[in-house]
Design a protein around this motif. Structure first.
Motif, PDB file in Angstrom:
ATOM      1  N   HIS A 190       0.568  -1.147  -0.266  1.00  0.00           N
ATOM      2  CA  HIS A 190      -0.213   0.133  -0.210  1.00  0.00           C
ATOM      3  C   HIS A 190       0.976   1.189  -0.297  1.00  0.00           C
ATOM      4  CE1 HIS A 190      -3.296  -2.163   2.264  1.00  0.00           C
ATOM      5  NE2 HIS A 190      -3.185  -2.765   0.418  1.00  0.00           N
ATOM      6  N   THR A 191       2.131   0.749  -0.725  1.00  0.00           N
ATOM      7  CA  THR A 191       2.767   1.962  -0.893  1.00  0.00           C
ATOM      8  C   THR A 191       2.918   3.151  -1.583  1.00  0.00           C
ATOM      9  OG1 THR A 191       4.648   1.429  -0.749  1.00  0.00           O
ATOM     10  CG2 THR A 191       4.518   1.631   1.372  1.00  0.00           C
ATOM     11  N   ASN A 192       4.002   4.263  -1.659  1.00  0.00           N
ATOM     12  CA  ASN A 192       3.596   5.278  -2.945  1.00  0.00           C
ATOM     13  C   ASN A 192       5.236   4.638  -3.670  1.00  0.00           C
ATOM     14  OD1 ASN A 192       5.656   5.850  -0.652  1.00  0.00           O
ATOM     15  ND2 ASN A 192       6.058   7.865  -1.999  1.00  0.00           N
ATOM     16  N   ARG A 193       5.668   3.179  -3.580  1.00  0.00           N
ATOM     17  CA  ARG A 193       7.296   2.184  -3.984  1.00  0.00           C
ATOM     18  C   ARG A 193       6.606   1.244  -4.342  1.00  0.00           C
ATOM     19  NH1 ARG A 193       8.201   7.034  -4.318  1.00  0.00           N
ATOM     20  NH2 ARG A 193       9.821   8.235  -3.112  1.00  0.00           N
ATOM     21  N   ASP A 194       5.112   1.006  -4.434  1.00  0.00           N
ATOM     22  CA  ASP A 194       5.143  -0.763  -4.946  1.00  0.00           C
ATOM     23  C   ASP A 194       5.223  -0.421  -7.200  1.00  0.00           C
ATOM     24  OD1 ASP A 194       4.188  -2.603  -4.851  1.00  0.00           O
ATOM     25  OD2 ASP A 194       2.296  -2.645  -4.912  1.00  0.00           O
TER      26      ASP A 194
END
Length: 515
Positions: free
Chosen positions: A448-452
């Motif tokens: 659920h991150t901005n880096r997935d």
């Protein structure tokens, strides 16, 4: 005696031929997975071209249509099956800039379902939540937010993850930091309680009091990573800033520098839109009313492109189906691929399928679900089915040792009550199993991150999972025995003193996001 002997030889030769055929099918599937993998292209098309797959967005519908087209190109029947409706929304451009006391572009994004700003955006001063001893104090302060952005997250004392401190700090310094951070976190939570609100309800209070925007930072305890979920505002923007920029602004506020930011967060409201599951099928030849289901949720949050949550799981099931169709085109039992919608909001797609298709649930031989990241599968539980070892053990025996040696099994295990879509089927009594994978820092860095994103995929591990899934599906389909659904007697809950109960089926949320 001669006739008996001839009959014996005939039966023996038939068994040998069957064993040879099974071995050849498995060898062909392994070779295809390794030498002609389509995973990289699937990942590129799904993640780079279509992008994140938030329920209710055009990108989610694009993904469903793409998957149907892809299945059909492999000769597999597929369709999008409507199960509900959701708030339609499409992400637009986000620009966040500090405009006072100096100019600096900030790193962050609007949250899902964020109310759109105008093209001009919103420019205003920032304030932070006050320290109060009771709700009356907070209510007295509340009118001061009118015309301002409000920062609603705790300012982190360090932007370095614990593993970095552990590697470089002295033991005393590391322990001191952790102690101070814990005390700060406790104080933050106590202060939130003193306001009379919680982290969710305070947003409405701030918006009602005239705040022009909400600024948060949900740091995920790793370099450059934040959790990105949904906005809770009705008319004003909510943005999430990366830790470094959030900390900068927070310090400027605390030191009295009166920072100002400009936020342009464009989005489109699309009304009520249909939601779908993509269902693909390879029809069984001998037992078409018994099913082996390949399961993964297709939707994602949209802070990044949902690569490991759950692009990888979806790719595994699609690639396994492609390989099965090529080398096992006439399965004994019907093989279904379920790419579920709106798992992230509560397993809605799979719960709808279970509720809408009791005849399929009744005939499930086995379901294999993969969700939690890019790593090779390392755990497999019997999910509380008493005889799960009998059949899973047989099927796993056909999988190459270099794959199964990494897998820790737990039999009979306990039924999963949630977490991913297999639980929807377990609750209905169907033998459904989670292919749980190695972390690869999943919880901190990609969940659920901005880096997935695509670059976090470990394709060697994903290929192993394709082989595992394809062979388990083949063996489950070919098994002459129907799997047992007998359940274990669940133990007593030590906390309540009452016997635990098997999870009960839950109805999906069929209309969502329409606040």
């Amino acid at each position: 005696m001669k006739k008996i002997y001839i009959l014996f030889l005939f039966v023996l030769s038939g068994l040998t031929l069957t064993a040879q055929t099974k071995n050849q099918v498995i060898e062909n599937m392994i070779k295809e997975a390794n030498d002609n993998s389509q995973l990289e292209r699937l990942g590129h098309e799904m993640l780079d071209v279509i992008g994140p797959r938030l329920v209710g967005t055009p990108q989610m519908k694009n993904a469903h249509d793409w998957a149907v087209k892809k299945f059909k190109s492999w000769g597999i029947s597929a369709k999008n099956e409507k199960w509900g409706e959701w708030r339609g929304w499409e992400r637009g451009i986000t620009h966040i800039d500090m405009v006072y006391p100096r100019i600096q572009s900030l790193r962050g994004t609007q949250l899902a379902w964020n109310p759109s700003t105008s093209d001009k955006g919103v420019t205003a001063e920032l304030v932070v939540l006050p320290t109060v001893s009771n709700k009356a104090e907070f209510e007295k302060w509340l009118p001061s937010v009118k015309g301002k952005f409000v920062m609603v997250s705790m300012n982190q004392p360090t932007g370095r993850p614990d593993y970095n401190w552990e590697e470089f700090a002295t033991e005393e310094s590391f322990e001191k930091m952790k102690k101070e951070r814990a005390a700060q976190t406790r104080a933050w939570r106590e202060n939130m309680t003193n306001t009379g609100y919680n982290g969710r309800s305070i947003i409405k209070a701030l918006e009602d009091a005239g705040a022009v925007g909400i600024v948060q930072s949900r740091w995920s305890r790793g370099f450059g990573v934040n959790k990105i979920f949904s906005a809770r505002t009705k008319k004003i923007p909510t943005v999430d800033l990366e830790l470094e920029d959030y900390g900068l602004l927070y310090r400027l506020v605390e030191y009295g520098d009166k920072p100002q930011i400009k936020v342009v967060a464009k989005s489109k409201e699309l009304g009520k839109v249909p939601t779908f599951n993509t269902i693909a099928e390879i029809k069984g030849t001998e037992k078409p009313d018994e099913y082996v289901i390949l399961s993964a949720h297709f939707d994602s949050w949209d802070g990044a492109t949902g690569a490991t949550d759950n692009g990888t799981g979806s790719m595994i099931m699609m690639e396994a189906a492609r390989i099965l169709k090529k080398y096992y085109p006439n399965p004994k039992r019907t093989i279904i691929v379920g790419l579920w919608g709106s798992e992230e909001q509560g397993l809605n797609g799979s719960r709808a399928f279970v509720e809408d298709h009791p005849e399929i649930v009744k005939g499930v031989q086995a379901l294999f679900n993969q969700d939690n990241g890019t790593g090779r599968v390392v755990r497999l539980s019997g999910q509380g089915f008493l005889h799960a070892y009998d059949y899973l053990g047989r099927w796993l025996a056909a999988v190459p040792r270099d794959i199964t040696k990494h897998i820790e099994t737990t039999f009979p295990g306990s039924p999963g009550g949630g977490g991913s879509d297999y639980a929807s089927f377990v609750a209905a009594g169907a033998p459904a199993f989670s292919l749980s994978s190695l972390s690869w820092a999943y919880w901190n860095y990609t969940w659920h991150t901005n880096r997935d994103t695509y670059d976090k995929i470990v394709f060697d591990d994903v290929r192993n999972n394709v082989i595992l899934t394809a062979i388990l599906t083949y063996m489950a389909s070919e098994d002459p025995k129907t799997t047992s659904r007998e359940r274990i007697v669940l133990p007593v809950n030590s906390r309540t003193g009452k016997q635990r109960e098997w999870p009960k089926p839950r109805s999906p949320r069929r209309v969502g996001g329409m606040n």
